[in-house]
Scaffold this active site. Structure first.
Site, PDB file in Angstrom:
ATOM      1  N   SER A   9       0.835  -1.194   0.000  1.00 44.45           N
ATOM      2  CA  SER A   9       0.000   0.000   0.000  1.00 44.45           C
ATOM      3  C   SER A   9       0.872   1.248   0.000  1.00 44.45           C
ATOM      4  O   SER A   9       2.093   1.177   0.201  1.00 44.45           O
ATOM      5  CB  SER A   9      -0.937  -0.019   1.212  1.00 44.45           C
ATOM      6  OG  SER A   9      -0.210  -0.230   2.409  1.00 44.45           O
ATOM      7  N   GLU A  11       1.042   5.776   0.869  1.00 45.40           N
ATOM      8  CA  GLU A  11       0.472   6.890   1.613  1.00 45.40           C
ATOM      9  C   GLU A  11       0.753   8.205   0.895  1.00 45.40           C
ATOM     10  O   GLU A  11       1.858   8.432   0.389  1.00 45.40           O
ATOM     11  CB  GLU A  11       1.063   6.953   3.023  1.00 45.40           C
ATOM     12  CG  GLU A  11       0.489   8.114   3.846  1.00 45.40           C
ATOM     13  CD  GLU A  11       0.970   8.088   5.276  1.00 45.40           C
ATOM     14  OE1 GLU A  11       0.521   7.187   6.024  1.00 45.40           O
ATOM     15  OE2 GLU A  11       1.796   8.952   5.638  1.00 45.40           O
ATOM     16  N   ASP A 102      -1.737  14.232  16.478  1.00 49.28           N
ATOM     17  CA  ASP A 102      -0.803  15.130  17.154  1.00 49.28           C
ATOM     18  C   ASP A 102      -1.527  16.390  17.594  1.00 49.28           C
ATOM     19  O   ASP A 102      -2.414  16.889  16.903  1.00 49.28           O
ATOM     20  CB  ASP A 102       0.342  15.513  16.210  1.00 49.28           C
ATOM     21  CG  ASP A 102       1.155  14.294  15.787  1.00 49.28           C
ATOM     22  OD1 ASP A 102       1.355  13.421  16.650  1.00 49.28           O
ATOM     23  OD2 ASP A 102       1.564  14.227  14.621  1.00 49.28           O
ATOM     24  N   PHE A 209      12.368  14.757  10.323  1.00 49.76           N
ATOM     25  CA  PHE A 209      11.217  13.887  10.553  1.00 49.76           C
ATOM     26  C   PHE A 209      11.516  12.860  11.641  1.00 49.76           C
ATOM     27  O   PHE A 209      10.685  12.594  12.514  1.00 49.76           O
ATOM     28  CB  PHE A 209      10.830  13.146   9.268  1.00 49.76           C
ATOM     29  CG  PHE A 209      10.134  13.986   8.235  1.00 49.76           C
ATOM     30  CD1 PHE A 209       9.690  15.265   8.523  1.00 49.76           C
ATOM     31  CD2 PHE A 209       9.920  13.489   6.969  1.00 49.76           C
ATOM     32  CE1 PHE A 209       9.042  16.038   7.572  1.00 49.76           C
ATOM     33  CE2 PHE A 209       9.268  14.247   6.008  1.00 49.76           C
ATOM     34  CZ  PHE A 209       8.834  15.528   6.305  1.00 49.76           C
ATOM     35  N   HIS A 259       4.060  -0.795   3.534  1.00 51.90           N
ATOM     36  CA  HIS A 259       3.283   0.424   3.332  1.00 51.90           C
ATOM     37  C   HIS A 259       4.274   1.546   3.057  1.00 51.90           C
ATOM     38  O   HIS A 259       5.067   1.905   3.935  1.00 51.90           O
ATOM     39  CB  HIS A 259       2.455   0.728   4.588  1.00 51.90           C
ATOM     40  CG  HIS A 259       1.559   1.923   4.456  1.00 51.90           C
ATOM     41  ND1 HIS A 259       0.381   1.899   3.755  1.00 51.90           N
ATOM     42  CD2 HIS A 259       1.676   3.191   4.957  1.00 51.90           C
ATOM     43  CE1 HIS A 259      -0.205   3.089   3.830  1.00 51.90           C
ATOM     44  NE2 HIS A 259       0.559   3.888   4.551  1.00 51.90           N
TER      45      HIS A 259
END
Length: 278
Positions: A9, A11, A102, A209, A259
């Site tokens: 998959s 994102e 968040d 990140f 993913h």
């Protein structure tokens, strides 16, 4: 919805302006040839991209994707979540990613639900088995968890609340994933835990990140990436080799799929997908 074959998959994140929307759609068009099982669409802190997430889901569904919106309970009332679920159900969406979310800086009320496990329970109570529910997992522990055991406890609560499967935060240490999956299995969790994969294309961005989400970049990888300076071609080539090797190790070890966090770019994920001969 278990499958004996690995599930692959992608994102995407919702665009904030017309130019970035066009870039996302161009990447989605290029990646469509891969025929992923589904794509997920992220949700900003405190629901700050709620409308953008809905628009992106509609656009990706128009391209033929099975699109799964992220849902966050932080800052949302039950009534707002109920309305959002109804909108997605009316669109025919059958999969969602349920997250605590968040807290954006300066935000006021937490919302009616505080934890992802509560959100999963709420979705089940409101919609029954309509949605396949994905939740998040943290092989290296959530950055706010007081201990790995506490983090695993919260993960187990989410799965027992009615989640079908989980997607992990990205990582670069396969042992961390396998250890987490083994500990979850020992606690009775048999649902798939799919590794999240972050292509390496920009070292400074990756370092930023990773600091925010608590992902460890192994020292040898950090040093190699730093040594390339502004040589983006070398960073991408080295990063491709590192992540392709990680993916192969995970699949060989029995991971139930991958993913890919595309960052709304097509080439890094296309390169990994073809290297792995998915």
């Amino acid at each position: 919805m278990h499958s004996p074959e690995p599930v692959f998959s992608l994102e995407f994140f919702p665009a904030r302006d017309e130019a970035s929307s066009e870039r996302m759609l161009q990447a989605a068009t290029a990646l469509n040839e891969l025929s992923p099982r589904y794509v997920s669409v992220t949700f900003g802190a405190g629901g700050s991209t709620r409308a953008g997430t809905l628009a992106a889901v509609q656009a990706l569904r128009a391209q033929g994707y099975d699109a799964a919106p992220h849902l966050s309970c932080i800052g949302a009332t039950r009534a707002e979540l109920r309305d959002l679920l109804a909108q997605y159900r009316e669109l025919g969406v059958r999969r969602v990613v349920a997250l605590r979310g968040d807290m954006p800086s300066g935000m006021g009320p937490m919302g009616d639900l505080r934890y992802a496990s509560e959100l999963v329970s709420f979705i089940r109570a409101e919609t029954g088995d309509w949605f396949h529910i994905e939740v998040a997992a943290y092989p290296e522990s959530h950055p706010q968890a007081r201990s790995p055991d506490e983090d695993l406890k919260h993960f187990v609560e989410k799965m027992q609340a009615g989640a079908n499967s989980a997607i992990t935060q990205y990582f670069f240490n396969a042992d961390a994933y396998f250890d987490f999956a083994d500990r979850a299995l020992a606690r009775g969790i048999t649902q798939p835990i799919v590794p999240g994969i972050m292509p390496i294309t920009n070292y400074s961005q990756l370092a930023r990140f990773s600091e925010m989400c608590g992902t460890e970049i192994p020292r040898w990888i950090r040093l190699r990436l730093a040594s390339f300076g502004d040589d983006r071609a070398s960073i991408r080539a080295f990063g491709h080799d590192v992540v392709a090797g990680l993916c192969q190790t995970l699949l060989d070890g029995g991971a139930p799929g991958l993913h890919f966090y595309t960052m709304n770019q097509s080439e890094p994920t296309l390169g990994l997908w073809r290297e792995l001969d998915i």
